[in-house]
Write a protein that holds these residues in place. Structure first.
Motif, PDB file in Angstrom:
ATOM      1  N   ASP A  64       0.939  -1.221   0.105  1.00  0.00           N
ATOM      2  CA  ASP A  64      -0.053  -0.089  -0.076  1.00  0.00           C
ATOM      3  C   ASP A  64       1.035   1.317   0.027  1.00  0.00           C
ATOM      4  O   ASP A  64       0.621   2.374  -0.495  1.00  0.00           O
ATOM      5  CB  ASP A  64      -1.077  -0.323   1.217  1.00  0.00           C
ATOM      6  N   CYS A  65       1.956   1.242   0.637  1.00  0.00           N
ATOM      7  CA  CYS A  65       2.898   2.438   0.822  1.00  0.00           C
ATOM      8  C   CYS A  65       3.412   2.775  -0.553  1.00  0.00           C
ATOM      9  O   CYS A  65       3.394   3.812  -1.049  1.00  0.00           O
ATOM     10  CB  CYS A  65       3.755   2.299   1.853  1.00  0.00           C
ATOM     11  N   LYS A  84       2.390   1.990  -3.460  1.00  0.00           N
ATOM     12  CA  LYS A  84       1.137   2.458  -4.241  1.00  0.00           C
ATOM     13  C   LYS A  84       1.115   4.188  -3.998  1.00  0.00           C
ATOM     14  O   LYS A  84       0.579   4.875  -5.042  1.00  0.00           O
ATOM     15  CB  LYS A  84       0.008   2.050  -4.267  1.00  0.00           C
ATOM     16  N   MET A  85       1.386   4.607  -2.930  1.00  0.00           N
ATOM     17  CA  MET A  85       0.882   5.950  -2.405  1.00  0.00           C
ATOM     18  C   MET A  85       2.131   6.608  -2.365  1.00  0.00           C
ATOM     19  O   MET A  85       2.142   7.930  -1.790  1.00  0.00           O
ATOM     20  CB  MET A  85       0.266   6.144  -1.144  1.00  0.00           C
ATOM     21  N   LEU A 124       3.223  10.803  -1.656  1.00  0.00           N
ATOM     22  CA  LEU A 124       2.035  11.266  -0.909  1.00  0.00           C
ATOM     23  C   LEU A 124       2.630  11.879   0.475  1.00  0.00           C
ATOM     24  O   LEU A 124       2.711  11.188   1.413  1.00  0.00           O
ATOM     25  CB  LEU A 124       0.783  10.402  -0.960  1.00  0.00           C
ATOM     26  N   PHE A 146       4.483   9.162   2.629  1.00  0.00           N
ATOM     27  CA  PHE A 146       4.589   7.568   2.048  1.00  0.00           C
ATOM     28  C   PHE A 146       5.635   7.660   1.183  1.00  0.00           C
ATOM     29  O   PHE A 146       5.938   8.487   0.218  1.00  0.00           O
ATOM     30  CB  PHE A 146       3.229   7.248   1.456  1.00  0.00           C
ATOM     31  N   HIS A 170       8.414   4.353  -1.062  1.00  0.00           N
ATOM     32  CA  HIS A 170       8.316   3.216  -1.798  1.00  0.00           C
ATOM     33  C   HIS A 170       8.512   2.079  -0.724  1.00  0.00           C
ATOM     34  O   HIS A 170       7.976   0.799  -1.295  1.00  0.00           O
ATOM     35  CB  HIS A 170       9.306   2.912  -2.738  1.00  0.00           C
ATOM     36  N   PRO A 212      -6.885  12.212  -0.906  1.00  0.00           N
ATOM     37  CA  PRO A 212      -5.844  12.488  -1.975  1.00  0.00           C
ATOM     38  C   PRO A 212      -6.162  11.446  -3.222  1.00  0.00           C
ATOM     39  O   PRO A 212      -6.410  10.276  -2.894  1.00  0.00           O
ATOM     40  CB  PRO A 212      -4.540  12.226  -1.480  1.00  0.00           C
ATOM     41  N   SER A 230      -4.119   9.820  -5.119  1.00  0.00           N
ATOM     42  CA  SER A 230      -3.049   8.448  -4.989  1.00  0.00           C
ATOM     43  C   SER A 230      -3.744   7.480  -3.658  1.00  0.00           C
ATOM     44  O   SER A 230      -3.131   6.359  -3.744  1.00  0.00           O
ATOM     45  CB  SER A 230      -1.906   8.591  -4.735  1.00  0.00           C
ATOM     46  N   MET A 231      -4.475   8.010  -2.802  1.00  0.00           N
ATOM     47  CA  MET A 231      -4.813   7.262  -1.626  1.00  0.00           C
ATOM     48  C   MET A 231      -6.205   6.481  -2.117  1.00  0.00           C
ATOM     49  O   MET A 231      -6.540   5.402  -1.429  1.00  0.00           O
ATOM     50  CB  MET A 231      -4.949   8.114  -0.267  1.00  0.00           C
ATOM     51  N   VAL A 243      -6.052   2.420  -3.024  1.00  0.00           N
ATOM     52  CA  VAL A 243      -5.891   1.632  -1.857  1.00  0.00           C
ATOM     53  C   VAL A 243      -7.301   1.705  -0.724  1.00  0.00           C
ATOM     54  O   VAL A 243      -7.378   0.692  -0.176  1.00  0.00           O
ATOM     55  CB  VAL A 243      -4.626   2.220  -0.895  1.00  0.00           C
TER      56      VAL A 243
END
Length: 408
Positions: free
Chosen positions: A201-202, A204-205, A208, A233, A235, A298, A300-301, A304
């Motif tokens: 998950d992190c 993917k964001m 952010l 967040f 990689h 946001p 990009s969140m 998720v």
């Protein structure tokens, strides 16, 4: 006039050098990073340098994780107000931001580094590698360099930092030199370091940045830390001020038992947040669920959150049930992360551990084992949370070490 050698040209070392020079000593700073002094200062606070906190000495001690009482004399003699006054007198205008964190008005860490150089004006800066400290009859007498040259000294201040950011010069050499003279070294470990988080998950964001969120750390359901602020967040997990502060409470030995919870909407209680979600869904009544969260989260969140929400992303907003809205509100108030551990010590802002304070006189920063040997800064087993406290500790211990060296 005593010959003083300061090993390490960082924040603590340069403060100590200037203080010793003002006591009438002849001072040489040995710095092995040939790019210059204060290299770590240049990268603190994302290059802005959070140099202290606009608080009293008691608050600094309250925010010190390890051995806070050891700092009583150093902070009494040189509290945050003295640090601020000194840099103002050295030509740096300061400002206080949220959390009483103090920065240069210019937002340039280089201004703090330059001011430290002005403070240590008149001190000789020698770029080279200190290999060992020479002693005679229980007192220091010199420093041997990697070149084989020995510099005579009446007093030595060891201020080489910890193990964090070795590219800046903090390579742990000071621990080795102190240990060779019989000092106990508490094993250095990462503190104030990004956290590695389970799952994808992190990643993917990544990139952010969250502002005005609350991060809570628990251990087996016991709350250890809870603070509002900013985080990021990455990689591999989370970073930023909140995550770095939280990392101080996470021990690798029990990492499976820790949980992080992000309250994305700390200003709203659950009922108010439920009403807010309801209004958003009514506003976008004919949209799919995946397209009706843009006012809440946001961009990009959102993917998720949709996965965690366990809802069909194509479901229409006007078909979302009360239970599903309550579940979304719960996720926003407690967005859970499971830490796998800390990032490597080389990426830590500060290291915990170092020279045992039991072997250092807190009134002078001098060794109880070797006469006219003092310590300052991160090399000591003292560390604090984020907010400018660690640099304040460096300045206070450096000032005291420099002022008291070779005084009985």
């Amino acid at each position: 006039m005593a010959q003083i050698i300061v090993i390490g040209g960082g924040a603590a070392g340069m403060m100590a050098a200037g203080a010793a020079a003002r006591e009438g000593h002849s001072v040489t700073v040995v710095e092995h990073n040939r790019k210059g002094t204060c290299r770590k200062v240049l990268i603190t606070g994302k290059g802005r340098c959070n140099l202290t906190n606009d608080c009293d000495a008691a608050t600094v001690m309250k925010n010190t994780r390890k051995n806070p009482k050891f700092l009583y004399s150093a902070l009494a003699a040189f509290p945050p107000s003295a640090t601020m006054q000194r840099f103002e007198e050295l030509g740096v205008r300061l400002k206080t931001e949220r959390g009483r964190r103090v920065f240069p008005v210019s937002d340039k860490a280089a201004d703090i580094a330059d001011a430290l150089s002005r403070w240590a004006k008149g001190c000789r800066i020698l770029f080279g590698q200190a290999e060992s400290i020479c002693t005679e009859a229980g007192s220091v007498c010199g420093v041997q360099l990697a070149t084989g040259q020995t510099l005579a000294a009446d007093g030595i201040i060891l201020a080489t930092g910890g193990l964090s950011y070795p590219v800046t010069g903090s390579t742990g050499d000071g621990y080795r030199m102190a240990a060779a003279l019989g000092h106990e070294i508490i094993a250095p470990r990462a503190s104030l370091v990004p956290l590695v988080i389970e799952g994808s998950d992190c990643r993917k964001m990544a990139g952010l940045s969250l502002r005005n969120v609350k991060l809570t750390v628990t251990l087996k359901d016991k709350k250890l830390f809870s603070q509002q602020g900013e985080m990021l967040f990455t990689h591999f997990g989370v970073s930023g001020p909140l995550a770095l502060s939280a990392s101080a409470f996470v021990e690798d030995e029990q990492v499976d038992s820790y949980r992080l919870f992000i309250d994305l909407k700390p200003a709203l209680d659950s009922q108010v947040l439920y009403a807010r979600i309801t209004r958003d869904l009514e506003k976008y009544a004919n949209r799919q669920a995946q397209n009706c969260l843009e006012d809440l989260l946001p961009a990009s969140m959102i993917p998720v959150m949709l996965e965690r929400w366990k809802i069909d992303p194509e479901k229409r907003a006007n078909q979302i049930t009360r239970e599903e809205k309550l579940r979304l509100a719960g996720l926003c108030k407690q967005f859970e992360l499971r830490p796998l551990g800390k990032d490597i010590v080389e990426h830590a802002i500060i290291t915990t551990g170092g020279i045992s304070t039991r072997q250092v006189d807190p009134r002078t920063m001098q060794s109880k084992l070797i006469q006219n040997l003092a310590f300052a800064g991160e090399i000591l087993d003292v560390d604090a949370y984020t907010g400018g406290y660690n640099l304040q500790i460096a300045f206070s211990t450096g000032q005291l070490a420099g002022a008291k060296i070779c005084k009985g």
